[in-house]
Design a protein around this motif. Structure first.
Motif, PDB file in Angstrom:
ATOM      1  N   ILE A 166       0.834  -1.199   0.000  1.00 33.07           N
ATOM      2  CA  ILE A 166       0.000   0.000   0.000  1.00 33.07           C
ATOM      3  C   ILE A 166       0.868   1.249   0.000  1.00 33.07           C
ATOM      4  O   ILE A 166       0.595   2.221  -0.716  1.00 33.07           O
ATOM      5  N   ASP A 167       1.951   1.221   0.771  1.00 32.60           N
ATOM      6  CA  ASP A 167       2.858   2.371   0.805  1.00 32.60           C
ATOM      7  C   ASP A 167       3.491   2.619  -0.564  1.00 32.60           C
ATOM      8  O   ASP A 167       3.687   3.766  -0.976  1.00 32.60           O
ATOM      9  N   VAL A 168       3.829   1.549  -1.283  1.00 40.59           N
ATOM     10  CA  VAL A 168       4.416   1.707  -2.618  1.00 40.59           C
ATOM     11  C   VAL A 168       3.383   2.266  -3.593  1.00 40.59           C
ATOM     12  O   VAL A 168       3.692   3.145  -4.410  1.00 40.59           O
ATOM     13  N   ILE A 169       2.161   1.777  -3.525  1.00 37.70           N
ATOM     14  CA  ILE A 169       1.108   2.307  -4.401  1.00 37.70           C
ATOM     15  C   ILE A 169       0.952   3.805  -4.189  1.00 37.70           C
ATOM     16  O   ILE A 169       0.888   4.592  -5.150  1.00 37.70           O
ATOM     17  N   ILE A 170       0.908   4.222  -2.928  1.00 34.49           N
ATOM     18  CA  ILE A 170       0.709   5.643  -2.616  1.00 34.49           C
ATOM     19  C   ILE A 170       1.971   6.444  -2.911  1.00 34.49           C
ATOM     20  O   ILE A 170       1.936   7.468  -3.609  1.00 34.49           O
ATOM     21  N   GLY A 171       3.100   5.983  -2.379  1.00 35.43           N
ATOM     22  CA  GLY A 171       4.336   6.754  -2.475  1.00 35.43           C
ATOM     23  C   GLY A 171       4.899   6.843  -3.873  1.00 35.43           C
ATOM     24  O   GLY A 171       5.646   7.771  -4.191  1.00 35.43           O
ATOM     25  N   ALA A 172       4.541   5.900  -4.745  1.00 35.55           N
ATOM     26  CA  ALA A 172       5.015   5.937  -6.129  1.00 35.55           C
ATOM     27  C   ALA A 172       3.996   6.593  -7.054  1.00 35.55           C
ATOM     28  O   ALA A 172       3.993   6.349  -8.258  1.00 35.55           O
ATOM     29  N   GLY A 173       3.117   7.394  -6.492  1.00 32.20           N
ATOM     30  CA  GLY A 173       2.217   8.195  -7.317  1.00 32.20           C
ATOM     31  C   GLY A 173       0.976   7.488  -7.791  1.00 32.20           C
ATOM     32  O   GLY A 173       0.460   7.798  -8.861  1.00 32.20           O
TER      33      GLY A 173
END
Length: 339
Positions: A166-173
């Motif tokens: 989830i953090d990658v989905i959000i943090g990578a735009g």
């Protein structure tokens, strides 16, 4: 206009239509013959597996039940329009639009093969998809989901790092779920002055079959569309989360066997975390809307469109951006209207 005049006009139109498009000879390639040949041609052109899967499903589920055995030269506009009308009446406008696109492509292929003398599908009515308000989760809902996913990750029985996903989905735009699952460490640059990730592929799952693009779950070496390939700078907090886990040459998120996670498994774990967070309706695509709206509000729709990997800002604005209800303060100008 009298009934007689109306009847005469109709007869004249029908006679003109028959003269322009004479009745086909019996037999000839069927719609299924044309559809299968068109799909095989796309496969030879190396179209992405996910695209082939989508087209195959449109044919198999929505067109072949009505048209498979019909000679393609005998299919008229009325028959195609009836199929589209069923979906429009059921308020499935997006589905109808996709079906019409496949209809046109199959008939265009048949025209190129000289199996028909015109593309009858192009005469059907174009489908307008109604615009519905975009529902975007709140920051509080997203935070609750992240906490629930992180807490489940602490469970020794849980091997899927859903919190980090989830953090990658959000943090990578606002990555797509397939883009997140297909992210490789080779696509991640944590040593640069500005850490970044490159969206270079995606994970797709298609039904199993004899053809290469039908062999279940696999990593597709290209993203969803040409505009989906992009390099995205990531924030420092996400880079710090990823650094201890870096393993060059493998997927960032993988099963114990080294392969990508299936969408069914990710969705199952996601639903559990969302239910625990009290936001059962919050899905992966909602995070794209959340990030897209955040970027659009600060930097504009065009920037949000490029970060999300859309072909145009219209797609972003129609499906991903919550329309603001507030407008700029113009009370100074309006005050001048006072009598």
């Amino acid at each position: 206009m009298t009934d007689l005049e109306t009847t005469v006009r109709r007869i004249v139109r029908e006679e003109v239509a028959r003269a322009l498009h004479p009745a086909p000879l019996p037999g000839g390639p069927t719609f299924a013959d044309a559809g299968d040949a068109w799909l095989a041609d796309l496969e030879r052109l190396r179209r992405p597996a996910n695209t082939l899967r989508r087209y195959e499903e449109q044919l198999r589920l929505h067109l072949y039940p009505d048209l498979a055995d019909q000679p393609i030269a005998a299919i008229d506009r009325r028959r195609l329009q009836e199929i589209l009308r069923r979906y429009v009446t059921a308020d499935r406008h997006a589905r109808a639009r996709g079906i019409r696109s496949v209809m046109i492509s199959v008939c265009e292929f048949a025209l190129q093969q000289e199996w028909v003398d015109h593309n009858v599908a192009r005469t059907t009515t174009s489908i307008r998809v109604p615009r519905h308000p975009v529902s975007v989760p709140s920051a509080a809902d997203v935070a609750a989901l992240r906490r629930a996913a992180g807490a489940r990750h602490d469970d020794p029985r849980a091997t899927m790092p859903l919190g980090l996903m989830i953090d990658v989905i959000i943090g990578a735009g606002g990555l797509r779920l397939g883009e997140m699952r297909g992210l490789r460490w080779a696509d991640v640059d944590l040593a640069g002055a500005v850490p970044s990730v490159v969206v270079a592929g995606t994970v797709v799952q298609v039904r199993r079959g004899d053809r290469a693009w039908e062999r279940g779950l696999h990593l597709q070496p290209t993203p969803k569309t040409s505009t989906s390939r992009r390099q995205i700078a990531i924030p420092a907090w996400l880079a710090e989360e990823l650094r201890p886990l870096e393993q060059p040459g493998v997927l960032v998120f993988h099963t114990r066997g080294g392969g990508p996670y299936s969408p069914a498994n990710v969705h199952s774990r996601w639903r559990q975390a969302a239910a625990a967070a009290g936001v059962p309706e919050l899905g992966p695509h909602d995070l794209r809307k959340y990030v897209g709206t955040l970027i659009a509000d600060a930097l504009g729709v065009d920037v949000a469109s490029r970060v999300l990997g859309h072909a145009s800002g219209q797609v972003t604005e129609r499906h991903y951006i919550a329309r603001a209800t507030a407008v700029p303060d113009v009370t100074t100008l309006l005050d001048q209207l006072r009598g």
